[in-house]
Every structure is written in structure tokens, then in C-alpha cells.
Design an enzyme around this catalytic site. Structure first.
Site, short mmCIF file in Angstrom:
data_model
loop_
_atom_site.label_atom_id
_atom_site.label_comp_id
_atom_site.label_asym_id
_atom_site.label_seq_id
_atom_site.Cartn_x
_atom_site.Cartn_y
_atom_site.Cartn_z
N GLY A 3 -3.66 4.06 -12.52
CA GLY A 3 -3.07 3.10 -11.41
C GLY A 3 -3.53 1.69 -11.67
O GLY A 3 -3.57 0.68 -10.76
N ALA A 4 -3.65 1.33 -12.95
CA ALA A 4 -4.24 0.24 -13.54
C ALA A 4 -3.50 -1.12 -12.90
O ALA A 4 -3.95 -2.23 -12.89
CB ALA A 4 -4.49 0.06 -14.83
N GLY A 26 -1.71 -1.48 -10.05
CA GLY A 26 -1.56 -1.51 -8.74
C GLY A 26 -2.42 -2.55 -8.24
O GLY A 26 -3.29 -3.14 -8.97
N LYS A 45 0.95 1.25 3.07
CA LYS A 45 0.08 2.38 2.99
C LYS A 45 0.99 3.65 3.32
O LYS A 45 1.79 3.67 4.28
CB LYS A 45 -0.97 2.32 4.02
CG LYS A 45 -1.85 3.48 3.94
CD LYS A 45 -3.22 3.47 4.52
CE LYS A 45 -4.26 4.54 4.44
NZ LYS A 45 -4.57 4.83 3.05
N HIS A 51 -3.72 -0.60 9.07
CA HIS A 51 -3.53 -0.92 7.74
C HIS A 51 -2.31 -1.81 7.46
O HIS A 51 -1.32 -1.88 8.23
CB HIS A 51 -3.67 0.52 6.88
CG HIS A 51 -4.89 1.12 6.49
ND1 HIS A 51 -5.62 1.62 7.70
CD2 HIS A 51 -5.71 0.93 5.44
CE1 HIS A 51 -6.85 2.09 7.15
NE2 HIS A 51 -6.92 1.67 5.93
N HIS A 52 -2.25 -2.23 5.87
CA HIS A 52 -0.89 -2.87 5.70
C HIS A 52 0.13 -1.93 5.68
O HIS A 52 0.16 -0.58 5.49
CB HIS A 52 -1.28 -3.31 4.19
CG HIS A 52 -1.58 -2.14 3.16
ND1 HIS A 52 -0.75 -1.46 2.48
CD2 HIS A 52 -2.70 -1.69 2.78
CE1 HIS A 52 -1.25 -0.72 1.85
NE2 HIS A 52 -2.61 -0.93 1.97
N THR A 87 -6.40 8.08 -0.96
CA THR A 87 -6.39 9.16 0.01
C THR A 87 -5.11 9.95 0.08
O THR A 87 -4.12 9.73 -0.43
CB THR A 87 -6.68 8.46 1.46
OG1 THR A 87 -5.52 7.39 1.83
CG2 THR A 87 -7.78 7.64 1.30
N ALA A 144 -13.91 9.15 -2.34
CA ALA A 144 -14.51 8.22 -1.25
C ALA A 144 -13.19 7.82 -0.35
O ALA A 144 -12.31 7.28 -0.83
CB ALA A 144 -15.20 7.28 -1.70
N GLY A 177 -7.58 8.04 5.25
CA GLY A 177 -8.51 8.81 4.88
C GLY A 177 -10.05 8.44 5.69
O GLY A 177 -10.79 9.35 5.98
N THR A 178 -10.28 7.09 5.87
CA THR A 178 -11.40 6.67 6.53
C THR A 178 -11.34 7.43 8.07
O THR A 178 -12.47 7.79 8.56
CB THR A 178 -11.55 5.16 6.80
OG1 THR A 178 -11.33 4.83 5.36
CG2 THR A 178 -12.51 4.72 7.30
#
Length: 264
Positions: free
Chosen positions: A8-9, A11, A156, A152-153, A98, A122, A162-163
Site C-alpha cells: 500500500g506504498a 496510499g 475510512k 475519522h475522515h 483495520t 495494531a 479498530g481502535t
């Protein structure tokens, strides 16, 4: 030098991870993967050419690069397959994407043990967010009535975050299971979902708006008082120290580890 592949480099998060790896003297960027191939990932992220082209083939990049760790910030609908592919190649995944279900996490745990390749997930790599989760679990021992609001934005893709899910799980571990409110009367919602999602007897509310990156409030209610814990992410840079820490430590772990708090 720890050999790192970033998935996903191109993004928003992926570009930040690429810059972090390139700037870290203990890590070497050996591969970059994204859905659109590019000539040089360093040029893509504005760090100058680094000699690593962006591939659109994760399987081949894992096989050819000699990577030890894959850092994944992609999409909820593809992250499970990415992780299982990395484990097949005995490359340790460090996952910030997530949306993995409990069943998928258990399958990842089993695959990590079978392949003898540690994996790390995480929900949030920001140190402040991790402290919020830990402090919420502490507070819940004394104030078990709690609701969670995560903001969130608007790009998402998964809800709740996930948090928020991890926060609820950590609270559920320390408080007795119970339903909040009046147990003798069922709440009436004028609009379906007005009270948010219900997890372990806690309500979680998801907000999606432009202007936010990632924020979370955990509100505790008690007799004649409330307690609010809140964390705000104002820049994606806040995630990078945690990402680097996880990448450097994952190979020393066993099986699947979930949560940055396990490394602090």
C-alpha cells in the site's frame, strides 16, 4: 539492517511509512507494492529516487525481495489475503489496516504458528491512542457505564474503527458483563442505529467527516459525575514511531500479537 516491504506504498499512510523506512538507519526498504506500479517509490513519496520500483504483484515482491517484514496499510477487503500471503513466504506482517474479523485474526494466529513466523496487528500505532485504551481499561474498573465515540475522515471504509473495537474489548476484560440503562425496559430508537453499535453491552458511535484524521472519546458515567478521555490525531506522523517500533520487534515475538501496548 531490517529488510522491509511496504504494502500500500502509494496510499496516504503507505507514503508516510516509506519515508519513515528510508530515513531509519536500522531499516532498509527492499520492496514497495501498490495496486498501480510506479518506476520509483522514492520519487512517488517526494523523498528522491531510491532505486526501489513499486510492484503490483505482492506474491512476487515477497519472493524476490528477501524482505523480513511486510508493513501493510492497504484496505479492509484485501488485508487478510495480504497477511496470509506474507506468512506463506515466512515474512512477518506488521498490520495497520483495520477491519479484520475475530475469525480472520484466529486464522492468522494459526498460520503464524504453523509457519513459525510472527505477526503483529495494531488497531492504532499512535502512542497517545494506546495510552487512551490502557487508561480506559483502568477507569472501567471503577466506572463501568461507558460509551465510545470514534471520529475519522470520510474516506475510512470500516466502522466502527479498530481502535474503538479494541478499546471495548479491553474494557470488557476488566468489568462485569452487563447491559447499560434500565434492564426492565427496552430502549426505543426513533431511527434505527440512533444508539450506535452494541458491543459487550457498550454503545459505539462512528462519525465520518472531512477534516478529521482519527479521534476517539471514551465517556464514563457515574452517580453525579462523568469522566471523558479523548485522543486526537492531528497528523499521520503520530503513527510512525509505533510502526517503526513494531517492525523492529516483530521478529522477536511468537505467533500473533495484537496491540502496540504489548510492546511498550
Amino acid at each position: 539492517m531490517l529488510k522491509v516491504l511496504v504494502n500500500g506504498a502509494c496510499g496516504r499512510m503507505g507514503q508516510m511509512v516509506v519515508k519513515t523506512v528510508l530515513a531509519d538507519e536500522e531499516m532498509e526498504l527492499v520492496a514497495a507494492v501498490d495496486i498501480k506500479a510506479q518506476e520509483d517509490v522514492g520519487a512517488v513519496v517526494g523523498a528522491g529516487k531510491c532505486g526501489v520500483a513499486v510492484s503490483d504483484n505482492l506474491d512476487k515482491a515477497l519472493e524476490d525481495s528477501g524482505a523480513e517484514v511486510m508493513i501493510d496499510f492497504t484496505r479492509p477487503d484485501v488485508v487478510y489475503g495480504n497477511v496470509m500471503t506474507a506468512l506463506k513466504h515466512h515474512v512477518s506482517p506488521v498490520v495497520g489496516t483495520t477491519g479484520l474479523s475475530k475469525e480472520q485474526q484466529e486464522e492468522i494466529r494459526q498460520a503464524a504458528e504453523k509457519e513459525n513466523t510472527p505477526a503483529f496487528i495494531a488497531p492504532n500505532f499512535a502512542i497517545g491512542a494506546v495510552l487512551l485504551m490502557v487508561l480506559s481499561a483502568q477507569a472501567a474498573k471503577y466506572m463501568p457505564e461507558v460509551e465510545i465515540i470514534e471520529l475519522h475522515h470520510d474516506k475510512k471504509l470500516d466502522a466502527p474503527s479498530g481502535t474503538a473495537v479494541q478499546t471495548a474489548n479491553m474494557i470488557a476484560e476488566v468489568r462485569k458483563a452487563h447491559v447499560q440503562g434500565n434492564p426492565d425496559e427496552k430502549e426505543k430508537e426513533g431511527y434505527e442505529g440512533a444508539r450506535g453499535a452494541d458491543q459487550e453491552g457498550m454503545h459505539i458511535h462512528s462519525v465520518r467527516l472531512p477534516g478529521y484524521i482519527a479521534s476517539q472519546e471514551v465517556i464514563f458515567g457515574g452517580l453525579g459525575q462523568t469522566l471523558t478521555l479523548r485522543h486526537d490525531t492531528t497528523s499521520r506522523e503520530s503513527f510512525m514511531p509505533g510502526v517503526a517500533l513494531a517492525a523492529k520487534k516483530v521478529r522477536s515475538l511468537k505467533g500473533l500479537t495484537i496491540g502496540l501496548d504489548k510492546l511498550l
